[in-house]
Motif scaffolding. Structure first.
Motif, PDB file in Angstrom:
ATOM      1  N   ALA A 171       0.808  -1.226   0.000  1.00 53.59           N
ATOM      2  CA  ALA A 171       0.000   0.000   0.000  1.00 53.59           C
ATOM      3  C   ALA A 171       0.843   1.280   0.000  1.00 53.59           C
ATOM      4  O   ALA A 171       0.552   2.207  -0.754  1.00 53.59           O
ATOM      5  N   GLY A 172       1.890   1.332   0.828  1.00 50.57           N
ATOM      6  CA  GLY A 172       2.581   2.609   1.016  1.00 50.57           C
ATOM      7  C   GLY A 172       3.858   2.814   0.210  1.00 50.57           C
ATOM      8  O   GLY A 172       4.504   3.847   0.329  1.00 50.57           O
ATOM      9  N   VAL A 173       4.223   1.836  -0.620  1.00 56.00           N
ATOM     10  CA  VAL A 173       5.527   1.946  -1.299  1.00 56.00           C
ATOM     11  C   VAL A 173       5.373   2.484  -2.729  1.00 56.00           C
ATOM     12  O   VAL A 173       4.284   2.443  -3.305  1.00 56.00           O
ATOM     13  N   ASP A 174       6.489   2.979  -3.281  1.00 56.89           N
ATOM     14  CA  ASP A 174       6.513   3.308  -4.713  1.00 56.89           C
ATOM     15  C   ASP A 174       6.897   2.072  -5.522  1.00 56.89           C
ATOM     16  O   ASP A 174       6.493   1.909  -6.665  1.00 56.89           O
ATOM     17  N   GLY A 175       7.720   1.235  -4.913  1.00 54.69           N
ATOM     18  CA  GLY A 175       8.172   0.038  -5.608  1.00 54.69           C
ATOM     19  C   GLY A 175       8.752  -0.970  -4.633  1.00 54.69           C
ATOM     20  O   GLY A 175       8.953  -0.679  -3.447  1.00 54.69           O
TER      21      GLY A 175
END
Ligand SMILES: NC(=O)c1ccc[n+]([C@@H]2O[C@H](COP(=O)([O-])OP(=O)(O)OC[C@H]3O[C@@H](n4cnc5c(N)ncnc54)[C@H](OP(=O)(O)O)[C@@H]3O)[C@@H](O)[C@H]2O)c1
Length: 258
Positions: free
Chosen positions: A57-61
């Motif tokens: 949910a909270g990551v860019d990659g």
């Protein structure tokens, strides 16, 4: 960029975390915010979860060094709900799992590499060139050695090298690959690419590709000396992939432009 590491408790995952945490100047663009593990145990510095949704949910990659089932599941959930980029070094996927990853990558930017090191990817290019130049008069044999805990065999790196050798000869790798020889009727056939696998101790990864002619032998080889090699390669790949707007399944040779 906000990064999550899948397989954070594994051999490579731990090195990757250590590299990012201990070298904030070198990796100041990398914000490691979460880890995915089978057995979660967060410490003060990092949230570690067993929940793929919470992880994504909270990551860019994501950088993944885990197991094939986990990599494929992570990629499926990501495709359905999140669309984050994924760099994965996980090896040992079977053909059906590889097909799934290929299909998922039509929607999401992904980079999958059996080996993240510059040296091995250069070696692949050299093997392809050598195989093309020497032709069928030279028998190709690949030997690899890894630590006693390694599950899959031959290694993802050995298979990368074998595919490069087959491509150099315009051969279909799976038609010419021979995995180990045993028994009374194991004579080499023209065009075979043979694999020999050794396992033991703490060897990080050693690979040799030999071209055996009737009057000369040529061997190209690579030894990994430290797992930070793979971790650094994965960070290089993540930096490259985050700027790729287009979905697709990329290789380390794409990222290194070799
Ligand atoms: N491409 C490259 O350059 C490169 C280099 C080295 C290794 N590799 C490959 O990378 C992979 C990992 O290698 P390694 O040596 O780090 O292996 P490892 O020490 O066995 O680590 C694998 C980790 O994956 C985690 N994991 C497995 N299933 C999971 C799940 N369902 N959910 C969350 N986490 C899960 C495990 O978590 P738990 O500890 O919680 O069980 C374990 O910590 C292997 O496929 C290896 O061949 C690739």
């Amino acid at each position: 960029m906000k990064i999550g590491i899948s397989g954070i408790n594994g051999r490579v995952g731990r090195v990757l975390k250590g590299l990012i945490v201990e070298h904030p100047d070198k990796y100041k663009d990398i914000n490691l915010i979460v880890g995915l593990a089978r057995h979660a145990a967060s410490d003060l510095s990092l949230q570690v979860t067993t929940d793929v949704d919470e992880f994504l949910a909270g990551v860019d990659g994501v950088i993944d060094f885990s197991l094939p089932d986990n990599f494929v599941h992570l990629a499926e959930v990501n495709q359905q709900k999140y669309g984050k980029f994924i760099v994965s070094g996980t090896t040992g996927l079977d053909a059906a799992q590889m097909d799934k990853i290929q299909a998922i990558a039509a929607d999401v930017p992904m980079l999958h590499a059996g080996n993240m090191s510059l040296g091995v990817n250069l070696l692949c290019a050299l093997v392809q060139q050598t195989s093309a130049r020497l032709g069928l008069d030279y028998d190709i044999e690949i030997e690899e050695t890894h630590h006693r805990m390694k599950r899959d065999a031959p290694s993802g790196t050995a298979l990368m090298l074998g595919r490069a050798a087959a491509a150099g000869r315009d051969a279909e790798h799976d038609d010419v690959a021979v995995y180990g020889r045993n028994g009374a009727d194991a004579q080499r056939q023209t065009g075979e690419i043979g694999y020999a696998v050794k396992r033991g101790g703490g060897v990080i990864g050693a690979h040799e590709v030999s071209f055996y002619g009737m009057s000369e032998e040529l061997t190209l080889s690579h030894n990994a000396l430290d797992r930070s090699l793979f971790a650094e390669g994965a960070i290089f790949a993540a930096r490259w992939l985050k700027d790729k707007p287009a979905a697709g399944l990329y290789s380390m040779r794409d990222a290194l432009e070799i």
